[in-house]
Scaffold this motif. Structure first.
Motif, PDB file in Angstrom:
ATOM      1  N   ASN A  31      46.646  35.140  45.240  1.00  0.00           N
ATOM      2  CA  ASN A  31      47.751  36.013  45.623  1.00  0.00           C
ATOM      3  C   ASN A  31      47.295  37.304  46.295  1.00  0.00           C
ATOM      4  OD1 ASN A  31      50.450  34.807  44.713  1.00  0.00           O
ATOM      5  ND2 ASN A  31      49.049  34.339  43.034  1.00  0.00           N
ATOM      6  N   GLY A  32      46.001  37.389  46.639  1.00  0.00           N
ATOM      7  CA  GLY A  32      45.491  38.555  47.378  1.00  0.00           C
ATOM      8  C   GLY A  32      45.457  39.825  46.563  1.00  0.00           C
ATOM      9  N   ILE A  33      45.282  39.672  45.241  1.00  0.00           N
ATOM     10  CA  ILE A  33      45.295  40.823  44.334  1.00  0.00           C
ATOM     11  C   ILE A  33      43.884  41.051  43.810  1.00  0.00           C
ATOM     12  CG2 ILE A  33      46.211  41.716  42.154  1.00  0.00           C
ATOM     13  CD1 ILE A  33      48.715  39.933  42.735  1.00  0.00           C
ATOM     14  N   ASN A  34      43.403  42.279  43.930  1.00  0.00           N
ATOM     15  CA  ASN A  34      42.052  42.625  43.491  1.00  0.00           C
ATOM     16  C   ASN A  34      42.034  42.952  41.999  1.00  0.00           C
ATOM     17  OD1 ASN A  34      39.297  43.081  43.847  1.00  0.00           O
ATOM     18  ND2 ASN A  34      39.607  45.251  44.253  1.00  0.00           N
ATOM     19  N   ILE A  35      41.088  42.358  41.286  1.00  0.00           N
ATOM     20  CA  ILE A  35      40.885  42.672  39.873  1.00  0.00           C
ATOM     21  C   ILE A  35      39.927  43.850  39.797  1.00  0.00           C
ATOM     22  CG2 ILE A  35      39.991  41.831  37.658  1.00  0.00           C
ATOM     23  CD1 ILE A  35      40.780  38.985  38.616  1.00  0.00           C
ATOM     24  N   GLN A  36      40.397  44.957  39.251  1.00  0.00           N
ATOM     25  CA  GLN A  36      39.579  46.164  39.127  1.00  0.00           C
ATOM     26  C   GLN A  36      38.740  46.144  37.843  1.00  0.00           C
ATOM     27  OE1 GLN A  36      39.294  48.449  41.483  1.00  0.00           O
ATOM     28  NE2 GLN A  36      40.855  47.521  42.756  1.00  0.00           N
ATOM     29  N   THR A  71      42.868  38.303  27.071  1.00  0.00           N
ATOM     30  CA  THR A  71      42.332  38.780  28.340  1.00  0.00           C
ATOM     31  C   THR A  71      43.158  39.979  28.779  1.00  0.00           C
ATOM     32  OG1 THR A  71      41.704  36.524  28.929  1.00  0.00           O
ATOM     33  CG2 THR A  71      41.772  38.131  30.712  1.00  0.00           C
ATOM     34  N   LYS A  72      42.471  41.046  29.134  1.00  0.00           N
ATOM     35  CA  LYS A  72      43.141  42.256  29.630  1.00  0.00           C
ATOM     36  C   LYS A  72      42.556  42.586  30.988  1.00  0.00           C
ATOM     37  CE  LYS A  72      43.846  43.890  24.973  1.00  0.00           C
ATOM     38  NZ  LYS A  72      43.432  44.806  23.937  1.00  0.00           N
ATOM     39  N   LEU A  73      43.438  42.832  31.945  1.00  0.00           N
ATOM     40  CA  LEU A  73      43.003  43.134  33.303  1.00  0.00           C
ATOM     41  C   LEU A  73      43.703  44.373  33.829  1.00  0.00           C
ATOM     42  CD1 LEU A  73      43.903  39.776  33.275  1.00  0.00           C
ATOM     43  CD2 LEU A  73      42.354  39.913  35.186  1.00  0.00           C
ATOM     44  N   THR A  74      43.045  45.049  34.724  1.00  0.00           N
ATOM     45  CA  THR A  74      43.669  46.055  35.566  1.00  0.00           C
ATOM     46  C   THR A  74      43.571  45.500  36.974  1.00  0.00           C
ATOM     47  OG1 THR A  74      42.951  47.840  34.110  1.00  0.00           O
ATOM     48  CG2 THR A  74      43.620  48.449  36.348  1.00  0.00           C
ATOM     49  N   VAL A  75      44.701  45.352  37.630  1.00  0.00           N
ATOM     50  CA  VAL A  75      44.727  44.800  38.975  1.00  0.00           C
ATOM     51  C   VAL A  75      45.380  45.790  39.930  1.00  0.00           C
ATOM     52  CG1 VAL A  75      44.788  42.416  38.123  1.00  0.00           C
ATOM     53  CG2 VAL A  75      46.937  43.583  38.645  1.00  0.00           C
TER      54      VAL A  75
END
Length: 176
Positions: free
Chosen positions: A114-119, A138-142
């Motif tokens: 989906n063109g989303i960067n995982i920070q 799982t915890k992400l900042t995107v």
């Protein structure tokens, strides 16, 4: 002008190891801008970004390998530049599920597609309180590009969670 160095390291875990590394960075005249340190099993791991004048960064690059060797530490270093902010919306994503091989890859694949960067991402497993079954968290900042329609991304995420039997939520940072 500040220069920046990213350091990644692993070593046998023992008391004082974090202090030894942070002391070395400071003694070389650098400042720690960001760091993540964690014990995993009997191994200590870290990633940090140091900043300093060119001569301080060069001193750290020169000093770290011999110090790391004496600590039984494996290190990698790379110079980096601070990125200018992009027009993106920061979101926090939390996902819970039964632990299954490949689930982390499916999650990262969803955001890549989906063109989303995982920070930032952290994954942990633990036994469920009543059943003992292994559960994954799982915890992400995107960062969602402003060119994407957030409502469509959120709907795709909901459908992805339903399809893969995940309990997930996606919220703008500041509302979590």
């Amino acid at each position: 002008m500040q220069n920046h160095l990213v350091i990644s390291a692993i070593a046998p875990n023992r008391p004082g190891i974090a202090n030894e590394i942070t002391s070395l960075v400071t003694k070389c005249g650098c400042n720690i801008l960001e760091s993540k340190m964690k014990s995993m099993g009997d191994t200590f791991s870290l990633i940090l970004m140091a900043a300093g004048e060119w001569n301080s960064i060069a001193k750290l690059e020169h000093t770290l390998p011999s110090k790391a060797s004496s600590m039984q530490m494996t290190t990698m270093m790379q110079r980096t530049e601070i990125q200018q902010p992009k027009p993106e919306l920061p979101y926090r994503v939390k996902i819970f599920s039964l632990d299954n091989p490949g689930i982390t890859q499916e999650i990262t694949h969803f955001f890549t597609d989906n063109g989303i960067n995982i920070q930032e991402m952290s994954c942990n497993t633990y036994p469920a309180q009543h059943t003992g079954a292994m559960v994954g968290a799982t915890k992400l900042t995107v960062s969602i590009p402003t060119s994407l329609q957030v409502s469509k991304i959120r709907e795709k995420f909901r459908l992805f969670c339903d399809k893969t039997n995940l309990d997930g939520e996606m919220k703008p940072i500041g509302q979590d």
